[in-house]
Design a protein around this motif. Structure first.
Motif, PDB file in Angstrom:
ATOM      1  N   TRP A 132       0.938  -1.178   0.520  1.00  0.00           N
ATOM      2  CA  TRP A 132      -0.081   0.237   0.100  1.00  0.00           C
ATOM      3  C   TRP A 132       0.519   1.451  -0.110  1.00  0.00           C
ATOM      4  CZ3 TRP A 132      -4.667   1.653  -1.402  1.00  0.00           C
ATOM      5  CH2 TRP A 132      -4.705   3.198  -0.822  1.00  0.00           C
ATOM      6  N   ALA A 133       2.048   0.887   0.806  1.00  0.00           N
ATOM      7  CA  ALA A 133       3.041   2.004   0.765  1.00  0.00           C
ATOM      8  C   ALA A 133       3.481   2.954  -0.364  1.00  0.00           C
ATOM      9  CB  ALA A 133       3.613   2.238   1.896  1.00  0.00           C
ATOM     10  N   ASP A 134       3.349   1.367  -1.624  1.00  0.00           N
ATOM     11  CA  ASP A 134       3.727   2.337  -2.891  1.00  0.00           C
ATOM     12  C   ASP A 134       2.729   2.661  -2.869  1.00  0.00           C
ATOM     13  OD1 ASP A 134       5.730   0.129  -2.743  1.00  0.00           O
ATOM     14  OD2 ASP A 134       5.611  -0.896  -3.933  1.00  0.00           O
ATOM     15  N   ILE A 135       2.069   3.009  -3.449  1.00  0.00           N
ATOM     16  CA  ILE A 135       0.660   3.560  -4.378  1.00  0.00           C
ATOM     17  C   ILE A 135       0.549   4.963  -3.827  1.00  0.00           C
ATOM     18  CG2 ILE A 135      -2.234   4.273  -3.930  1.00  0.00           C
ATOM     19  CD1 ILE A 135      -1.042   1.656  -5.449  1.00  0.00           C
ATOM     20  N   GLY A 136       1.347   5.350  -2.032  1.00  0.00           N
ATOM     21  CA  GLY A 136       1.238   6.457  -1.727  1.00  0.00           C
ATOM     22  C   GLY A 136       3.146   7.421  -2.452  1.00  0.00           C
ATOM     23  N   TYR A 180       1.256  12.213  -1.242  1.00  0.00           N
ATOM     24  CA  TYR A 180       1.795  12.655  -0.289  1.00  0.00           C
ATOM     25  C   TYR A 180       1.083  11.805   1.035  1.00  0.00           C
ATOM     26  CZ  TYR A 180       5.327  15.967   2.330  1.00  0.00           C
ATOM     27  OH  TYR A 180       6.355  15.994   3.257  1.00  0.00           O
ATOM     28  N   ASP A 181      -0.033  12.604   1.436  1.00  0.00           N
ATOM     29  CA  ASP A 181      -1.046  11.895   2.318  1.00  0.00           C
ATOM     30  C   ASP A 181      -0.915  10.612   2.647  1.00  0.00           C
ATOM     31  OD1 ASP A 181      -3.316  13.450   3.728  1.00  0.00           O
ATOM     32  OD2 ASP A 181      -4.655  11.888   3.300  1.00  0.00           O
ATOM     33  N   ILE A 182      -0.820   9.261   2.030  1.00  0.00           N
ATOM     34  CA  ILE A 182      -0.200   8.282   2.228  1.00  0.00           C
ATOM     35  C   ILE A 182       0.596   8.212   2.748  1.00  0.00           C
ATOM     36  CG2 ILE A 182      -0.135   5.947   1.646  1.00  0.00           C
ATOM     37  CD1 ILE A 182      -2.329   7.124  -0.744  1.00  0.00           C
ATOM     38  N   MET A 183       2.326   8.519   2.324  1.00  0.00           N
ATOM     39  CA  MET A 183       2.557   8.683   2.457  1.00  0.00           C
ATOM     40  C   MET A 183       3.182   9.052   4.393  1.00  0.00           C
ATOM     41  SD  MET A 183       4.121   6.672   0.507  1.00  0.00           S
ATOM     42  CE  MET A 183       6.423   6.880   0.814  1.00  0.00           C
ATOM     43  N   MET A 184       2.150  10.939   4.551  1.00  0.00           N
ATOM     44  CA  MET A 184       2.408  10.998   5.390  1.00  0.00           C
ATOM     45  C   MET A 184       1.614  10.600   6.836  1.00  0.00           C
ATOM     46  SD  MET A 184       2.259  15.112   5.608  1.00  0.00           S
ATOM     47  CE  MET A 184       0.574  15.255   5.008  1.00  0.00           C
ATOM     48  N   LYS A 185       0.610   9.279   6.573  1.00  0.00           N
ATOM     49  CA  LYS A 185       0.579   8.987   6.963  1.00  0.00           C
ATOM     50  C   LYS A 185       1.095   7.575   7.864  1.00  0.00           C
ATOM     51  CE  LYS A 185      -3.977   9.479   9.570  1.00  0.00           C
ATOM     52  NZ  LYS A 185      -4.617  10.772   8.101  1.00  0.00           N
ATOM     53  N   MET A 186       1.290   6.691   6.451  1.00  0.00           N
ATOM     54  CA  MET A 186       2.417   5.679   6.778  1.00  0.00           C
ATOM     55  C   MET A 186       4.030   6.220   8.006  1.00  0.00           C
ATOM     56  SD  MET A 186       1.300   3.801   5.090  1.00  0.00           S
ATOM     57  CE  MET A 186       2.177   1.613   4.738  1.00  0.00           C
ATOM     58  N   GLN A 198       9.644   3.704   3.899  1.00  0.00           N
ATOM     59  CA  GLN A 198      10.907   4.129   3.388  1.00  0.00           C
ATOM     60  C   GLN A 198      11.323   2.964   2.148  1.00  0.00           C
ATOM     61  OE1 GLN A 198      13.346   6.096   4.992  1.00  0.00           O
ATOM     62  NE2 GLN A 198      14.340   5.125   3.020  1.00  0.00           N
ATOM     63  N   ASP A 199      10.568   1.487   2.403  1.00  0.00           N
ATOM     64  CA  ASP A 199      10.901   0.628   1.650  1.00  0.00           C
ATOM     65  C   ASP A 199      10.282   1.239  -0.035  1.00  0.00           C
ATOM     66  OD1 ASP A 199      11.897  -1.763   0.295  1.00  0.00           O
ATOM     67  OD2 ASP A 199       9.567  -2.324   0.763  1.00  0.00           O
ATOM     68  N   ALA A 200       8.943   1.356  -0.012  1.00  0.00           N
ATOM     69  CA  ALA A 200       8.263   2.671  -0.925  1.00  0.00           C
ATOM     70  C   ALA A 200       9.511   3.418  -1.957  1.00  0.00           C
ATOM     71  CB  ALA A 200       7.314   2.815  -0.919  1.00  0.00           C
ATOM     72  N   LEU A 201       9.844   4.299  -0.733  1.00  0.00           N
ATOM     73  CA  LEU A 201      10.783   5.378  -1.586  1.00  0.00           C
ATOM     74  C   LEU A 201      12.398   4.770  -2.217  1.00  0.00           C
ATOM     75  CD1 LEU A 201      12.361   8.139  -2.042  1.00  0.00           C
ATOM     76  CD2 LEU A 201      11.792   8.696   0.560  1.00  0.00           C
ATOM     77  N   ASN A 202      12.761   3.714  -1.619  1.00  0.00           N
ATOM     78  CA  ASN A 202      13.756   3.079  -1.548  1.00  0.00           C
ATOM     79  C   ASN A 202      13.836   2.573  -3.934  1.00  0.00           C
ATOM     80  OD1 ASN A 202      14.955   3.677   0.448  1.00  0.00           O
ATOM     81  ND2 ASN A 202      14.967   1.860   1.417  1.00  0.00           N
ATOM     82  N   ARG A 203      12.901   1.678  -3.546  1.00  0.00           N
ATOM     83  CA  ARG A 203      12.272   1.720  -4.378  1.00  0.00           C
ATOM     84  C   ARG A 203      11.845   2.412  -5.729  1.00  0.00           C
ATOM     85  NH1 ARG A 203       8.121  -1.434  -4.513  1.00  0.00           N
ATOM     86  NH2 ARG A 203       8.367  -1.145  -2.162  1.00  0.00           N
ATOM     87  N   PHE A 204      11.402   3.554  -5.427  1.00  0.00           N
ATOM     88  CA  PHE A 204      10.396   4.174  -6.920  1.00  0.00           C
ATOM     89  C   PHE A 204      11.668   5.212  -6.986  1.00  0.00           C
ATOM     90  CE2 PHE A 204       7.111   1.403  -6.196  1.00  0.00           C
ATOM     91  CZ  PHE A 204       6.618   1.965  -7.573  1.00  0.00           C
ATOM     92  N   LEU A 255      12.590  10.897   6.013  1.00  0.00           N
ATOM     93  CA  LEU A 255      12.563   9.523   5.401  1.00  0.00           C
ATOM     94  C   LEU A 255      14.164   9.962   4.761  1.00  0.00           C
ATOM     95  CD1 LEU A 255       8.837   8.171   3.627  1.00  0.00           C
ATOM     96  CD2 LEU A 255      10.082   7.730   5.988  1.00  0.00           C
ATOM     97  N   THR A 256      14.121   8.608   4.138  1.00  0.00           N
ATOM     98  CA  THR A 256      15.854   9.168   3.877  1.00  0.00           C
ATOM     99  C   THR A 256      16.020   8.518   2.117  1.00  0.00           C
ATOM    100  OG1 THR A 256      16.653   8.004   5.464  1.00  0.00           O
ATOM    101  CG2 THR A 256      18.465   8.617   4.586  1.00  0.00           C
ATOM    102  N   VAL A 257      16.217   9.683   1.333  1.00  0.00           N
ATOM    103  CA  VAL A 257      16.855   9.973   0.384  1.00  0.00           C
ATOM    104  C   VAL A 257      17.276   8.926  -0.440  1.00  0.00           C
ATOM    105  CG1 VAL A 257      17.018  10.753  -2.521  1.00  0.00           C
ATOM    106  CG2 VAL A 257      15.215  11.731  -0.730  1.00  0.00           C
ATOM    107  N   PRO A 258      17.643   7.463  -0.717  1.00  0.00           N
ATOM    108  CA  PRO A 258      18.302   6.630  -0.727  1.00  0.00           C
ATOM    109  C   PRO A 258      19.750   6.566  -1.614  1.00  0.00           C
ATOM    110  CG  PRO A 258      16.811   5.614  -2.793  1.00  0.00           C
ATOM    111  CD  PRO A 258      16.002   6.957  -1.843  1.00  0.00           C
ATOM    112  N   ASP A 259      20.472   7.651  -1.323  1.00  0.00           N
ATOM    113  CA  ASP A 259      21.713   8.245  -2.138  1.00  0.00           C
ATOM    114  C   ASP A 259      22.742   8.540  -1.714  1.00  0.00           C
ATOM    115  OD1 ASP A 259      23.437   9.427  -3.898  1.00  0.00           O
ATOM    116  OD2 ASP A 259      21.798  10.534  -5.011  1.00  0.00           O
ATOM    117  N   ASP A 260      23.461   8.434  -1.381  1.00  0.00           N
ATOM    118  CA  ASP A 260      24.921   8.768  -0.517  1.00  0.00           C
ATOM    119  C   ASP A 260      25.608   9.717  -0.752  1.00  0.00           C
ATOM    120  OD1 ASP A 260      24.864   6.037   1.176  1.00  0.00           O
ATOM    121  OD2 ASP A 260      26.248   4.845   0.023  1.00  0.00           O
ATOM    122  N   LYS A 261      25.460   9.826  -2.539  1.00  0.00           N
ATOM    123  CA  LYS A 261      25.790  11.145  -2.952  1.00  0.00           C
ATOM    124  C   LYS A 261      25.008  12.943  -2.481  1.00  0.00           C
ATOM    125  CE  LYS A 261      29.253   8.675  -5.176  1.00  0.00           C
ATOM    126  NZ  LYS A 261      28.998   7.327  -6.039  1.00  0.00           N
TER     127      LYS A 261
END
Ligand code: BYC
Length: 330
Positions: A132-136, A180-186, A198-204, A255-261
């Motif tokens: 469901w987080a992927d929909i967010g 964004y509203d779904i992401m805020m809730k999650m 976080q996992d959804a952000l990592n993959r998308f 949440l953390t954007v999956p980018d060290d750089k």
């Protein structure tokens, strides 16, 4: 600006154009809209059909990863919202197919090209929506990227495309907010829910960066499309704007954007960030992404399953035409 591009990018110089081509380019440079029945260079028409057709296909194929979650939305309210969003995508596809038809191509021809793989749709829809987080994440990032690209297209030179984009952008802003509203809730939920966000952000994240197309040095169409104001910005310009807009939103979510750089570059006034894996992008647009076969299969099946309805409409139209003809003859 055009003269500069002639020098650096090898576009056709004004003196090499026919008078008709020159007059056309001058109209574009004066920001005039080009309307369907007016003369236009063949390349302009072809580029618009390619881009608008691809855009229309993206809207229709884009219904699939979200439609997949309508029956599983966590509350009645979320279900109603998602249903409305997915219906909007169908509407966007229809505006865009209609706008493309004004260029002399039929919707059937465009769909035939989608189904036989000779026309593309956005790379992003070849990734699965697993939770469901992927929909967010889709609403926040994918619609967010779509808006970043589409707001400037409201000023594009082809009248019907530009007017379709004005309507589409209004609805896209609602789509981005619902994501964004779904992401805020999650993100504010249980540790497990936050981990899903976080996992959804990592993959998308990287697939969303790919939506803007290859880096400018590998973009085949940008220079000519920008000279014709079919495209208003380069792929890299829009990608940079998207990153700069989205990073603070991720921070607000915790949440953390999956980018060290990823780092703010004061001098540039924007973030430095890692490029997506371009080999993956080219594999996906060549048909080898995780869901390409599934997505195209679903569209072809929908087309085949709808044959009885199209036949019925045609039979009705032919019968009405015959009746009208008979009445006129009386
Ligand atoms: N996916 O020369 P380039 C949405 C292809 S989703 C697949 O830079 P161009 C929605 C490109 O076609 C967004 N293919 O191309 C959101 C070309 O190959 P061909 C849909 C891609 O056209 C939520 C080659 O790579 N939006 O709306 O100047 C739910 C070289 O690229 C992609 C639009 O379509 C990609 N991401 O620039 C539902 C906006 N990127 O055609 C729906 C309108 C590049 O020569 N389109 N390619 O075989 C555009 O603004 C431009 O077409 C692009 C690409 C920026 C996408």
């Amino acid at each position: 600006m055009y003269a500069q591009l002639v020098k650096t990018e090898g576009l056709k110089a004004a003196e090499d154009m026919t008078p008709q081509e020159r007059a056309f380019q001058e109209r574009i440079d004066r920001n005039e809209k080009i309307e369907p029945k007016e003369w236009m260079p063949d390349g302009y028409r072809k580029t618009l059909i390619r881009q608008m057709g691809q855009h229309a296909h993206s809207e229709i194929v884009g219904q699939l990863p979200e439609g997949n979650w309508i029956t599983r939305a966590p509350t009645l309210e979320r279900k109603a919202i998602l249903l409305a969003k997915v219906q909007d995508e169908a509407g966007h596809g229809l505006y865009l197919y209609s706008a493309a038809e004004t260029l002399g191509v039929s919707r059937d021809e465009l769909l035939e090209k989608l189904h036989n793989g000779s026309m593309k749709y956005s790379s992003i829809f070849n990734y699965p929506t697993l939770t469901w987080a992927d929909i967010g994440a889709v609403g926040w990032l994918v619609d967010g990227a779509a808006i970043m690209n589409q707001v400037p297209l409201q000023r594009t030179s082809y009248g019907p495309y530009s007017r379709a984009m004005i309507r589409i952008c209004k609805e896209e802003s609602f789509h981005q907010r619902q994501g964004y509203d779904i992401m805020m809730k999650m993100a504010a939920g249980t540790p497990e829910q936050k981990a899903m966000a976080q996992d959804a952000l990592n993959r998308f994240w990287y697939p969303s960066l790919m939506m803007f197309g290859p880096s400018d040095k590998d973009s085949v169409h940008s220079t000519q499309s920008m000279a014709w104001r079919i495209k208003m910005n380069t792929n890299d310009e829009l990608r940079q704007k998207f990153v700069d807009q989205t990073v603070p939103q991720a921070k607000y979510l915790g949440l953390t954007v999956p980018d060290d750089k990823l780092v703010w570059n004061e001098e540039k006034g924007g973030h430095d960030f890692s490029e997506p894996d371009w080999n993956e992008f080219f594999a996906v647009i060549a048909g080898n992404g995780p869901c390409n076969a599934e997505r195209l299969g679903a569209r072809v099946k929908a087309w085949e399953d709808g044959a009885w309805f199209r036949d019925g409409l045609m039979a009705h139209a032919e019968k009405s035409a015959a009746r009208q003809g008979a009445l006129a003859a009386e």
